[in-house]
Design a protein around this motif. Structure first.
Motif, short mmCIF file in Angstrom:
data_model
loop_
_atom_site.label_atom_id
_atom_site.label_comp_id
_atom_site.label_asym_id
_atom_site.label_seq_id
_atom_site.Cartn_x
_atom_site.Cartn_y
_atom_site.Cartn_z
N VAL A 114 6.85 34.98 48.20
CA VAL A 114 5.85 33.97 47.87
C VAL A 114 4.53 34.30 48.56
O VAL A 114 4.51 34.64 49.76
N ALA A 115 3.43 34.22 47.80
CA ALA A 115 2.09 34.41 48.34
C ALA A 115 1.36 33.07 48.27
O ALA A 115 1.18 32.52 47.19
N ILE A 116 0.96 32.55 49.42
CA ILE A 116 0.28 31.24 49.48
C ILE A 116 -1.17 31.44 49.92
O ILE A 116 -1.43 32.05 50.97
N THR B 71 -2.99 39.10 49.40
CA THR B 71 -1.78 38.36 49.76
C THR B 71 -0.66 38.64 48.76
O THR B 71 0.51 38.82 49.14
N ILE B 72 -1.00 38.69 47.48
CA ILE B 72 0.00 38.98 46.45
C ILE B 72 0.51 40.41 46.57
O ILE B 72 1.71 40.68 46.44
N VAL B 73 -0.42 41.36 46.82
CA VAL B 73 0.00 42.75 47.02
C VAL B 73 0.99 42.84 48.18
O VAL B 73 2.04 43.47 48.08
N ASN B 74 0.66 42.17 49.28
CA ASN B 74 1.54 42.20 50.45
C ASN B 74 2.90 41.61 50.12
O ASN B 74 3.94 42.17 50.48
N ALA B 75 2.90 40.47 49.42
CA ALA B 75 4.16 39.81 49.08
C ALA B 75 5.03 40.70 48.19
O ALA B 75 6.25 40.74 48.33
N SER B 76 4.40 41.45 47.29
CA SER B 76 5.17 42.29 46.38
C SER B 76 5.84 43.46 47.10
O SER B 76 6.82 44.03 46.60
N LEU B 77 5.34 43.82 48.28
CA LEU B 77 5.87 44.95 49.04
C LEU B 77 6.81 44.54 50.17
O LEU B 77 7.34 45.39 50.88
#
Length: 525
Positions: A152-154, A200-206
């Protein structure tokens, strides 16, 4: 970090794994080998070779520093990505540009992220403009659970000023998704909403991949009977713990070229220079400024996604030791960007293969001694000359693009593909090829220090400029000490003021960075 302490520096790239053992300023041993699908196996093999060359007592190794491009490579190649829920807390404001806008279509399809817009958020002053809609947030978490979300990216408006809003949201999401990895934007990006959300989304995907890879690192050193704290290199050439790397893999995305630049500086003693790192597939051209990589001032793109994440100013071109040489009737038409990569030893002409590569050109031109030169003796002199001209022209164009002044500067050449350069380069005062240049990235990892940084708004009107900058410097130093730096060694190396001219206040965005030596005996998580 004591000068007598033995350090193990490692760079795990997409093609090669490089290792050095250092004590103080001295490189004691080095090794280079191919990266394996299970990165831990490759580390065990190459580190084992380096330990054998050193022949020292592995109990003397006080710390292990690893730089890796595994995470950014996975994102660029669109593989091993977790299913993400992107939650933006901004309504009734901040809804003009929906989440994932501007992302490449094929990446959006691959990621298949669930997106949610939730009420809540604050102004830049930190004052709420709407309360957090907890019911909508709980409903979003339930929907994400039903969709099989793993991470989850918040992201909330001005979260760096009000991180508590995202923290409250995370607590609510965890009730429904207790096993999901949660990334909060306040810990990842700067002030801007959309670019910070993208990071944040890039980080969450990894996040899932990061846990698997870092766990493999840790297991590798347990298998090698090396009982020392392990640190991971981040984008600015400094260190974070393994626990931090698992939570924030995006911090490591530019560690490879950064370590090369830092390693080049260490091996030559220069503090200001151009650095060209030529690998098997690409040449990375960076700028060494005050002993650290120059950071880009423009928006950064990771795998085609725009972020405001801090990255070194590095230009990559498709030219390496394995680059394909494309020919027409009696002439060279182009070089790269296609490359045989780690298969050079089986595909290149000098190794008995059937593909003409830049390495074959270097051997035929007499600038390298590899393989069997007789296998390229048939190449016409004119064709070889054209290829050598084109290699140098491509590098000169890239160097010109990275420079900020027409004045000639020294250039440090590192990487295994540096054999391609056989002539002086325009715009360069001298070309330096230091010892251990082929493992400069591992050297950069081994010499890395610990950093702390802040990127916040300070009220210059209320505090006064000098006091605000003093506070920013103190905050950055405190972050460095918190990360494991020796308090007596910490210094502020960069402080930048960014006036917020669009706001009716005395607030100024200040970015400050401090670095210090690793505190001896620190135990990395």
């Amino acid at each position: 970090m004591g000068q007598g302490q033995v350090r193990l520096g490692i760079d795990v790239g997409g093609t090669n794994t490089d290792v050095v053992i250092m004590r103080g300023q001295e490189v004691l041993a080095s090794a280079k080998g191919f990266t394996t699908a299970d990165v831990g196996q490759g580390i065990v093999r190459v580190v084992g070779e380096c330990l054998a060359a050193w022949n020292g007592d592995r109990s003397d190794i006080g710390s292990v520093m690893i730089g890796t491009t595994q995470f950014v490579n996975a994102f660029i190649e669109r593989r091993d990505l977790a299913r993400v829920a992107a939650i933006r807390i901004s309504l009734p404001r901040g809804d003009g540009v929906p989440p994932l806008s501007g992302w490449p279509l094929e990446l959006r399809q691959k990621l298949d992220a669930a997106t949610y817009m939730i009420g809540g958020g604050s102004f830049y002053t930190g004052k709420d403009y709407a309360p957090l809609d907890e019911d909508a947030l709980a409903a979003a978490a339930a929907d994400a659970r039903d969709r099989g979300v793993e991470s989850v990216a918040i992201t909330a408006n001005f979260a760096p000023m009000r991180p508590d809003i995202e923290e409250r949201a995370a607590a609510i999401v965890r009730k429904t998704l207790p096993d999901a990895d949660i990334t909060l934007s306040a810990s990842v990006g700067g002030i801007g909403l959309v670019d910070r959300e993208n990071a944040t989304i890039v980080n969450a995907s990894l996040s899932r991949l990061a846990r698997r890879v870092v766990t493999s690192f840790v297991q590798a050193f347990a298998d090698l009977s090396i009982n020392a704290p392990i640190y991971i290199s981040q984008n600015d050439g400094t260190l974070i713990s393994t626990e931090m790397a698992m939570r924030y893999p995006i911090l490591t995305c530019a560690a490879g070229p950064t370590n090369s630049i830092r390693g080049a500086a260490f091996l030559t003693g220069l503090t200001d220079a151009i650095v060209v790192d030529i690998g098997g597939t690409t040449s990375d051209i960076g700028f060494l400024l005050n002993n650290f990589p120059r950071e880009t001032t423009t928006a950064n793109y990771i795998g085609g996604v725009r972020t405001n994440f801090r990255m070194p100013d590095v230009l990559s071109i498709g030219l390496g030791g394995g680059s394909l040489v494309k020919t027409g009737p009696d002439r060279v038409t182009d070089l790269g960007p296609e490359s045989v990569g780690y298969r050079l030893v089986e595909k290149g002409l000098v190794f008995g293969g059937d593909v003409l590569t830049t390495t074959d050109i270097a051997v035929r031109a007499g600038s390298a001694r590899l393989g069997d030169p007789n296998r390229v003796a048939h190449l016409a002199n004119d064709l070889v000359e054209q290829a050598v001209d084109l290699i140098h022209a491509k590098l000169e164009e890239a160097i010109d693009r990275i420079k900020t002044s027409a004045a000639p500067m020294p250039l440090i050449l590192v990487g295994g593909g540096s054999i391609l350069v056989s002539r002086p380069l325009k715009g360069v005062s001298e070309v330096l090829r230091p010892a251990y240049a082929e493992v400069a990235n591992a050297v950069g990892a081994a010499i890395a220090r610990v950093s702390g940084r802040v990127d916040k708004l300070y009220d210059f009107q209320a505090l006064g400029r000098e006091e605000a900058l003093r506070q920013a410097a103190a905050d950055a130093k405190a972050e460095a000490v918190k990360a494991g730096a020796d308090p007596d060694s910490v210094e502020v190396i960069d402080i930048v003021e960014l006036p917020m001219t669009h706001m009716r206040s005395g607030c100024v965005q200040v970015r400050a960075r401090a670095v210090g030596s690793l505190l001896a005996g620190m135990n990395a998580a």
